[in-house]
Design a protein around this motif. Sequence first.
Motif, PDB file in Angstrom:
ATOM      1  N   TYR A 171      -3.326   0.126  -3.668  1.00 50.23           N
ATOM      2  CA  TYR A 171      -3.054  -1.231  -3.176  1.00 50.23           C
ATOM      3  C   TYR A 171      -2.633  -2.114  -4.348  1.00 50.23           C
ATOM      4  CZ  TYR A 171      -5.681   0.233   0.984  1.00 50.23           C
ATOM      5  OH  TYR A 171      -6.130   0.893   2.105  1.00 50.23           O
ATOM      6  N   THR A 218      -5.131   5.931  -1.251  1.00 53.10           N
ATOM      7  CA  THR A 218      -4.223   4.790  -1.102  1.00 53.10           C
ATOM      8  C   THR A 218      -4.285   3.882  -2.316  1.00 53.10           C
ATOM      9  OG1 THR A 218      -4.528   4.832   1.302  1.00 53.10           O
ATOM     10  CG2 THR A 218      -3.569   2.837   0.363  1.00 53.10           C
ATOM     11  N   SER A 233       0.839  -1.207   0.000  1.00 51.49           N
ATOM     12  CA  SER A 233       0.000   0.000   0.000  1.00 51.49           C
ATOM     13  C   SER A 233       0.870   1.250   0.000  1.00 51.49           C
ATOM     14  CB  SER A 233      -0.939   0.006   1.210  1.00 51.49           C
ATOM     15  OG  SER A 233      -0.207   0.082   2.418  1.00 51.49           O
TER      16      SER A 233
END
Length: 442
Positions: free
Chosen positions: A103, A101, A52
């Motif tokens: 991922y 974020t 992440s």
Amino acid sequence: MFKFLKEVVAGSGSGLKDFPYTIGETYASAWGSWTHHRGTSKDDGSPVSIFSLSGSNPQDRHMVAGRNGVKRLRTVRHPNILSFLHSTEAEVADGPAIKHTIYIVTEPVMPLSEKLKELNLGGTQRDEYFAWGLHQISKAVSFLNNDCKLVHGNVCLASVVVTQTLDWKLHAFDVLSEFDANNEASGSPMLQFEWLVGMQYKPMELSKSDWASIRKSPPWAIDSWGLGCLIYELFSGAKLARTEDLRNTASIPKSLLPDYQRLLNSTPTRRLNPSKLIDNSEFFQNKLVETIQFMEILNLKDTFEKDSFFRKLPNIAEQLPREIVLKKLLPVLASSLEFGSAAAPALTVLLKMGSWLPTDQFSIKVLPTIVKLFASNDRAIRACLLHHIDQFGESMSAQTVDEQVFPHVATGFSDTDGTIRELTLKSMLILAPKLGMGLSVR
């Protein structure tokens, strides 16, 4: 452009609410600003790694570089490059603030630095494992530079991770870019995100941003320097702090030293091509590397070569690190037997290696292969199974014996080979107590 890249990153999922993985504990280290988590699939519980990268602004330069890393990892495939599974980008609440974020989900791996501490190898065993790992990373770098005309830009200890079978994989593709040699006179940056690379890892031409010189150099020049940095960090046991430290060669094995120095040549055009490192270095000629390489191309070997190899393998395996034997060699051996590229002598080796496992692990990693082999038409394999049935018979459940083993063993009662008939009768001492009551009475 941002919208396009975001769609590339989010192409495998619409957001965290639809994220088909559970994020677990973090590892102590990861490349750059990324965080490396353990994870599991929500579908079947299988392990994965989740990386992440967060920022308060989706157009933050770290986030833009991160999207480049996702796009590159998703499109560049090679056995020695980390396997991409899934990616998404989401807005995640962090107290009153909202964080953006990215991922990335990959095959399950752990940072090389942490795996080396866990293995705690020393002496010849350490050097042999390092040789195998460097062999794999050199192949990955050679593929990028020579076949794809790409530059990784930051090959180092932090950009290497280790799989569950102890293979080394290259990742950290945020800096990765095409090698643009068409416009040699151009002074514009070729590596858009080179600012992510620590100064200690940059060769002179990169630290000076001499893009014209870089374009005139071979495509491997920057990454060959990175391989030298990786070698230094491996054998010194410390993260590279200053470029000058690369001159300290006290910890570098003598057989690797000439190539180490050629990788770090101050003249970019004279640096060693990663493909030559694999082919030429005496350092890679050891028992572990040769054993794994032989097993990986087993189907290309003739019967004599296989028999000779498997008769020597038990003694070789005793000299290799036990964890590498059980996590790397044993799965390859089991697969070779299942798919017919290994013959009866390999079964004896499998059973020997299996005896080094705890009972529960033997049932998971070895027993399924043995059960499948009972269906083999190869008399030598059938004879070997029956001869050694006392080593694994107790581990088989009554249902497995009834449904998957005995129907094949029973054909041995009428086999034209007297040895098979004799071994079949003897095997009943182990199998009979596990057979269904009706069958036992008959």
